[in-house]
Structures are given as C-alpha cells and as structure tokens.
Design a protein around this motif. Structure first.
Motif, PDB file in Angstrom:
ATOM      1  N   TYR A 630       0.811  -1.156  -0.067  1.00  0.00           N
ATOM      2  CA  TYR A 630       0.039  -0.064   0.041  1.00  0.00           C
ATOM      3  C   TYR A 630       0.839   1.047  -0.010  1.00  0.00           C
ATOM      4  O   TYR A 630       2.182   1.116   0.598  1.00  0.00           O
ATOM      5  CB  TYR A 630      -0.958  -0.003   1.222  1.00  0.00           C
ATOM      6  N   VAL A 631       0.234   2.210  -0.310  1.00  0.00           N
ATOM      7  CA  VAL A 631       1.079   3.514  -0.522  1.00  0.00           C
ATOM      8  C   VAL A 631       1.218   4.014   1.122  1.00  0.00           C
ATOM      9  O   VAL A 631       0.513   3.666   2.041  1.00  0.00           O
ATOM     10  CB  VAL A 631       0.138   4.916  -0.741  1.00  0.00           C
ATOM     11  N   ASN A 632       2.715   4.203   1.486  1.00  0.00           N
ATOM     12  CA  ASN A 632       3.283   4.778   2.579  1.00  0.00           C
ATOM     13  C   ASN A 632       2.456   6.083   2.995  1.00  0.00           C
ATOM     14  O   ASN A 632       2.832   6.993   2.344  1.00  0.00           O
ATOM     15  CB  ASN A 632       4.637   4.601   2.477  1.00  0.00           C
ATOM     16  N   GLU A 633       1.968   6.170   4.129  1.00  0.00           N
ATOM     17  CA  GLU A 633       1.011   7.251   4.379  1.00  0.00           C
ATOM     18  C   GLU A 633       2.338   8.582   4.730  1.00  0.00           C
ATOM     19  O   GLU A 633       1.965   9.585   4.319  1.00  0.00           O
ATOM     20  CB  GLU A 633       0.432   7.266   5.652  1.00  0.00           C
ATOM     21  N   TYR A 634       3.485   8.369   4.919  1.00  0.00           N
ATOM     22  CA  TYR A 634       4.199   9.211   5.301  1.00  0.00           C
ATOM     23  C   TYR A 634       4.823  10.079   3.963  1.00  0.00           C
ATOM     24  O   TYR A 634       5.178  11.088   4.018  1.00  0.00           O
ATOM     25  CB  TYR A 634       5.455   8.934   6.067  1.00  0.00           C
ATOM     26  N   LEU A 635       4.905   9.007   2.943  1.00  0.00           N
ATOM     27  CA  LEU A 635       5.427   9.507   1.704  1.00  0.00           C
ATOM     28  C   LEU A 635       4.422   9.650   0.577  1.00  0.00           C
ATOM     29  O   LEU A 635       4.513  10.057  -0.563  1.00  0.00           O
ATOM     30  CB  LEU A 635       6.493   8.573   1.169  1.00  0.00           C
ATOM     31  N   ALA A 636       3.023   9.713   1.242  1.00  0.00           N
ATOM     32  CA  ALA A 636       2.049   9.828   0.087  1.00  0.00           C
ATOM     33  C   ALA A 636       1.946  11.018  -0.578  1.00  0.00           C
ATOM     34  O   ALA A 636       1.696  11.060  -1.968  1.00  0.00           O
ATOM     35  CB  ALA A 636       0.640   9.567   0.792  1.00  0.00           C
ATOM     36  N   ASN A 637       2.301  12.138  -0.156  1.00  0.00           N
ATOM     37  CA  ASN A 637       2.505  13.528  -0.837  1.00  0.00           C
ATOM     38  C   ASN A 637       3.829  14.006  -1.040  1.00  0.00           C
ATOM     39  O   ASN A 637       4.322  15.158  -1.124  1.00  0.00           O
ATOM     40  CB  ASN A 637       1.828  14.359  -0.012  1.00  0.00           C
ATOM     41  N   SER A 638       4.733  12.865  -1.272  1.00  0.00           N
ATOM     42  CA  SER A 638       5.933  13.019  -1.517  1.00  0.00           C
ATOM     43  C   SER A 638       6.699  12.574  -2.728  1.00  0.00           C
ATOM     44  O   SER A 638       5.899  12.045  -3.437  1.00  0.00           O
ATOM     45  CB  SER A 638       6.833  12.431  -0.386  1.00  0.00           C
ATOM     46  N   SER A 642       6.408   5.943  -2.903  1.00  0.00           N
ATOM     47  CA  SER A 642       5.575   5.753  -1.682  1.00  0.00           C
ATOM     48  C   SER A 642       5.158   4.206  -1.654  1.00  0.00           C
ATOM     49  O   SER A 642       4.444   3.668  -0.501  1.00  0.00           O
ATOM     50  CB  SER A 642       4.344   6.572  -1.509  1.00  0.00           C
ATOM     51  N   VAL A 643       5.436   3.671  -2.841  1.00  0.00           N
ATOM     52  CA  VAL A 643       5.075   2.118  -2.796  1.00  0.00           C
ATOM     53  C   VAL A 643       6.353   1.246  -2.804  1.00  0.00           C
ATOM     54  O   VAL A 643       6.434   0.134  -3.324  1.00  0.00           O
ATOM     55  CB  VAL A 643       4.109   1.991  -3.970  1.00  0.00           C
ATOM     56  N   ALA A 644       7.230   1.578  -2.317  1.00  0.00           N
ATOM     57  CA  ALA A 644       8.609   0.875  -2.019  1.00  0.00           C
ATOM     58  C   ALA A 644       9.126   0.173  -1.025  1.00  0.00           C
ATOM     59  O   ALA A 644       9.913  -0.545  -0.808  1.00  0.00           O
ATOM     60  CB  ALA A 644       9.714   2.134  -2.405  1.00  0.00           C
TER      61      ALA A 644
END
Length: 719
Positions: A630-638, A642-644
C-alpha cells in the motif's frame, strides 16, 4: 520390530515405577505431528495423539484414584490435564500431558481407562486459559503518573525502555496551518494562544516485547526461545507497540477528573491460619480456596470478604471515593462508594470470585490520609463444612486471613496511569495467536523451551551438506500396495485481513477503493479457481489504522508530523480492537504545540510518530505490517516512491509457503512406511523426505509408536 513403549503419569519432577502405568500388550498408540497444515493454515499448536486404552489394573486404579467410583473424596480430577512422559526402548521420546476421558466397565467392573496424550505445544492454552492481558501483574512495574510533564517526556523519549506516548489522538483531530489560530492546530506562534492539542488527547503505548516478558515472568512454565521473541536485534517485532487504550476518550471521564484514583498495593499479612484462603500477589488480593472440590454428598463452602478503610482523625471529614476491581476478569468493577467520609466498610459477603485478583483504588478531590498498620484492611474468612452423609457434618474448617497497609497512605492529585487498567481487553492467548498469525510463526517444545520461529526459518533447520539439504530416503520402508495423490490446493484463495479497520481514514479508504485497508487476497497469478470453491480467511485480531502526515495548509508543504486519528466514521471516540503499530522517533523535526489543562503551551520538535512501516525511508527498511503493498502514508504526498515498502507480512512471512501450495505442480501425496526406530524416533517435521529421487516436505505424519508404521501427508518440493 515391536518397540517397547512406556508411559509415566504424574505431576512429579522425576518419574519412578510408581508413576509407570500398566498397558495392554497389543495396544496401538498413534502419534500425529504437524507444524503447518495446508488444510488449516491458522492452526499453530497441533501436536497430539489419539485416545488410547489402559487396563484397569490394580496399579492403574491407584494412579487414577478409582475414577469410576464417584463416592471417593478428593480423587482424580479429570477436568485437569496431568503431566506425562513417553519412552521408547527406555529412551525419553515425548513429554506432554494426558487427559482422562473415561472408564469402560464390563459386568459393572472397571476394565479400561481411556486417555489422550497431548504434546507439549498445547501447553500454552492449558497454562493461560482465559486469562486477560490485564492479568499480567508483572506489567505494574511500568505504572507511572499521567500528567502534563510525564506525557511530554514520554512523547519525546522512551520511559523505562518500554513506554512511549505516540501522536495518536482519541477524540480531537490535529491540523497544521502556519496562518491559523484555532484549537487542534499544532503550529506554534507566540501570539496565537488557541493553537495546540491538550495533552489528555494522548495515551501511553507499550512495547510488545514487554508483554512477552511479563508472560514469561508470570507463568514460570512458559519460556520462549530468543529466535524471534526476546531478541532486541529482531526489530521487525521489537519495534512494535500496543496503544494502551481500553475505553473511549480520555483515561478518566471529564466529570471524574476531580476524583483522581490512586491504586493501593502496599499490603502485609497481619494474621492467617491454615488452610490458606488468599494471598497478596503483586500488591493485589488473590482469593484462593484450596479445599477439596465439591462432591455429590453435599460439601458446602462459605466465604466473607470485607474491606475496611479508616482515615486519620485529621482527614476523617474529607469526602473520598473507592473502587474495587477484579483484574482477573478484565478489570471488572465489583464494588466501592462515592464521596463518603470517615470509616467505611464494604462487605462483599460471598460474592467475589475464587481466584479473582482484586485491586483497591482510592480517590479524593483534595488529600486524605490512612495511618499505617490498619488504616486500610482486607478481612477474608472462609468456612468449609465437610459431610460424610448429608446432613451430618464430620468436619468444619474455618480460615481467617487479615491484610493491612504497611505504611501510611496519602492520596495525590496526579492521575495514575495503571497499565493493567488501561491495557486493551484481550485474552493473552488471543494476543499470542494474533502475533503468531501476523508473522506466520511456528512453536514447538525443545528442552522445556518453547521455540518460536517464522515458518521459513523452521524449514531451514533441515540438515545440509555444503549448502544442500540432505533428504531422508524411505524407499525401502514403503508400503507399495497403496498410496494416493491429492490436490494440494484446498482453497480457491487465501484472504489476509485485520479484524479492526473501522477508524475514520481506514473506513474512507475502504469505501473509496473497495478494498479493506492493509488486507490481501491471494491466488497464484491472481487467477480465479473454482475447484475447490472454499476461500480461506486469516483475520488478525488487532486494529489497523491509516495514519495521516500533516501538510501545512497555508503553503501546501509537508511537515514531519504524522499522527493517528482514532475515531469512527462519524468522527466520534472509538474503542476498536487493540492497536499494534511501529513507532518512529522524529528528532529536531517540525515544531508542535502541546497544551496543559490551564491553557499553557509547550513546543517540542522530538516526538514519536505511529507507522505501519518500520522506517520512513525504504532504503533503510522496506518492512511493514500490511499484507499487501500500500501507499506509505508518510510519503503519500512526496516525490519519493511511496510504494517502495515491499516487505509486507505476506511477502516476508507467507509467500514461500503459499506459493508452493498454489503451484499447479504441487500435489499432496499420501504414503505409508514402516520405519525403523532409528528413523522415526529422530524424524523432525522440518526434514525432507526422498521417495524415488523425488523430494517432499512433511505436511503431517501419524506414527504407530510400537510398530513404526507411519502415515505421511507429503507436499512435493524442490531441495
């Protein structure tokens, strides 16, 4: 060759001939073993034998106290398993427990005792029973104050290595806006006196390893290996925390803030006579009637429990309140009073549960004092009336125990954060099972140690030579007259999910994406299989929250702040399931503002953020506690990928085994072999079997311990 099988029964440290049972000469005893069965992936503790028979000989009648005769007082209790040991050819083979299931009679004379031998891996359920996490009194050492200064300190650093305060709010939503002056906005500006969140929005969280350690301390028969638990270097587990959230909202309702309850634990035994009816355990009253069990001819037991509180003369007119909790029943409140003065007596009569664990809490809006040696007192009286023939008693046993406070006790106005009262309501066995299922762990007993390992590591224990697994060839022992090859895939797909996915943002995700947050559904290549049609579900009994990284609403830039909003889809306080998460400590990050109850504000830039991933940087660690990517919440807007964070629970713990099961080339082969003692006595479930230059993993095996006849279920594999 017929093997010599010997069974010892008894709760003793060293077995002798007195504990050796007589056996039928032709009795067949089959022993079934499995670690991970493709037919039921959730089964963890599964080693057992089928029921077998023992003759009702003179010796066995003595061991089982003539169980068929229910007139015998204080006889064999078939409700409780008894320690046992199996020997083969005078060599210890298996330790475990036996359960007596019944007695067969012929012509009204006892003929056969029916028993079942259970391997040691089932002991966890036997030892823990229905005990709750709140029964783990060893955790009380971490009890601490709950006030502005202690919460701020635990927000920034660990307390005693096991407690933190993460950025998770139970009711109020956090925002960040450098151009706004409203409550909830974490931005700090000296002139803006509305910004910030009250410290009472936050609660402590406890490291999961501390719970494991408390289990081992409290239950001496449970010792886990350091393969997975008890290993600080295993940060996949060691960095996980449980949020100490037992009820909605603040740890004390606002109308009760003026009554700050202090838990009293400083008892000593002032008087007591045998037989003992109670003890003080870790500062709490444990009731325990050790009289014989009630029998049909009418034995009767009475108990009277009284709590007396006598304030000092100087504080005798000060109103105070008292609560009594049974910690053995999920911190159930069982008695007390509100706003009374002077000497108070709470007479529980015979209403309190045997083996209950009772805590006393005292609260006062100001300060009240109780003198040493009797200001606070437990009085426990029990009476047992033993009958020979009802209603004529042959014996009356009276026992009295008195416990008093050691030193003077004075209430204080700081809220005490009592771990046992704040830890989520959950059975210990359910907690352990949840962790086992998350990480696909196996458990087996080796030298009285419960060895806990991920399944892949367990199979890696197979002996090797120059990096190549050494299989055990059983060609010469096979019964070639019959065998079977079945489909290895018993399910059309396997679904992994968390039980708790109902917090606000997780619900939004579920509705927008038509997929449950953190979950995964697996079938090979995403294909749909209609034979068989059954789907399998592994549901982890924890809450799984979708966290939010705050963006400065004034300029759209990311902050370093990530927090959890633990409310339901109506944005109201929510209990949910026990929350498990990774914490990551932000150092010298974006300033945030925390308020006390008087409106004073403190700015901090070090804080613990809750995460579903172990790190905020996938180049450091890709580990996370989702079952899918899933998309990592901390990197969602970065701009960062974010899916690494690809090391999901499925990928790291389940994929090898599940991929093998779903592989179209896999089959479940059933064969029978007559193994010599030297093979079946040392054969392990992680061993590989070789038949005709083909290799197999053991799904299950059932061995007749006297003949060596072994029925295998084998899953073909590559070495």
């Amino acid at each position: 060759m017929q093997q010599k099988l010997v069974l010892y029964i008894g709760n003793v440290s060293v077995y002798t001939e007195d504990e050796r049972v007589d056996q039928f000469k032709d009795e067949s005893v089959s022993f079934t073993q499995t670690i991970q069965n493709v037919k039921d992936l959730k089964k963890i503790f599964t080693e057992f034998t089928k029921t077998f028979a023992l003759p009702a000989s003179k010796k066995n009648n003595k061991i089982f106290d003539h169980y068929y005769n229910y007139d015998i007082v204080n006889g064999f209790d078939a409700r409780v398993k008894v320690n046992a040991s199996l020997e083969l050819n005078d060599i210890p083979f298996k330790k475990g427990k036996i359960a007596l299931t019944g007695v067969d009679l012929k012509n009204n004379v006892p003929h056969t005792y029916k028993i079942t031998f259970y391997g040691n891996t089932v002991n966890l359920k036997d030892i823990l029973g229905d005990d709750q996490l709140s029964n783990l009194t060893e955790l009380s050492i971490l009890d601490t104050d709950y006030n502005y200064s202690t919460v701020l300190a635990a927000m920034q650093n660990e307390y005693l290595g096991n407690l933190i305060v993460p950025l998770i709010t139970h009711t109020d939503r956090a925002t960040y806006d450098s151009a706004s002056n409203v409550y909830g906005n974490l931005y700090y500006a000296p002139a803006n006196n509305q910004n910030g969140l009250k410290f009472t929005q936050f609660k402590y969280a406890l490291r999961l390893q501390a719970i494991i350690s408390a289990i081992e301390l409290q239950y001496p028969d449970i010792t886990f290996s350091d393969d997975f638990f008890n290993d600080t270097s295993n940060t996949d587990f060691y960095n996980l925390y449980m949020w100490l959230h037992r009820k909605k909202g603040e740890i004390a309702a606002e109308e009760q803030v003026e009554r700050v309850y202090n838990t009293f634990t400083d008892w000593y035994e002032s008087f007591g006579n045998n037989p003992r009816n109670s003890i003080i355990q870790d500062g709490y009253l444990r009731l325990q009637l050790n009289y014989p069990q009630e029998i049909p001819n009418g034995n009767t037991y009475f108990r009277e429990v009284i709590l007396t509180l006598t304030p000092t003369l100087l504080t005798s007119n000060v109103p105070y309140s008292v609560k009594v909790f049974n910690l053995a029943n999920g911190s159930e409140e069982v008695g007390g009073f509100v706003e009374q003065t002077g000497r108070q007596i709470i007479n529980f009569g015979d209403d309190l549960n045997n083996m209950g664990l009772y805590a006393v809490q005292i609260a006062c809006a100001s300060t009240i004092e109780f003198a040493a040696n009797g200001g606070i007192e437990w009085y426990v009286k029990s009476i047992a009336i033993i009958y020979n023939t009802f209603p004529n008693p042959i014996q009356t046993i009276t026992s009295i125990y008195i416990y008093k406070n050691v030193s003077a006790f004075t209430t204080n106005l700081d809220i005490e954060f009592n771990i046992l009262e704040q830890i989520p309501k959950m059975k210990i066995i359910d907690f352990l099972t949840g962790v086992f299922q998350m990480f696909n762990l196996t458990a087996y007993v080796e030298d009285d140690i419960i060895v806990v390992q991920p399944l892949d590591e367990f199979y890696d224990k197979a002996p090797t030579l120059q990096g190549q697994v050494i299989p055990i060839n059983i060609d010469e022992y096979l019964d070639v007259t019959k065998s079977a090859v079945d489909i290895a895939l018993p399910f059309s797909k396997v679904n992994f999910t968390y039980k708790g996915v109902k917090t606000f943002l997780a619900q939004q995700f579920n509705q927008l994406n038509n997929k449950v947050w953190g979950s995964s559904s697996y079938s090979l290549g995403g294909n749909v299989y209609d034979t068989p049609s059954t789907e399998y579900k592994i549901e982890i009994p924890f809450e799984h929250v979708m966290y939010e990284r705050l963006v400065n609403q004034n300029d759209g830039l990311n902050t370093d702040i990530q927090y959890g909003y633990f409310v339901d889809d109506n944005q109201e306080s929510y209990i949910g399931e026990p929350l498990i998460f990774y914490k990551y400590r932000i150092a010298s990050g974006t300033n945030i503002t925390i308020r006390d109850l008087a409106g004073n504000r403190t700015v901090i830039n070090n804080y613990h953020i809750p995460m579903n991933s172990k790190d905020i940087d996938s180049s450091t660690s890709k580990v996370n506690i989702h079952f899918d990517n899933y998309v990592n919440e901390y990197l969602a807007n970065s701009a960062t990928d974010s899916v690494a964070f690809t090391d999901t629970l499925f990928q790291t713990q389940y994929s090898n085994y599940i991929n093998e099961v779903f592989n179209p080339a896999r089959r479940l082969t059933k064969v029978t072999a007559y193994l010599p003692y030297k093979i079946f006595s040392s054969l392990q479930l992680y061993d590989r079997i070789e038949i005709g230059q083909k290799y197999y993993k053991i799904n299950s095996m059932t061995t007749n311990l006297t003949t060596g006849k072994t029925e295998f279920e084998l899953l073909n594999t590559d070495l």
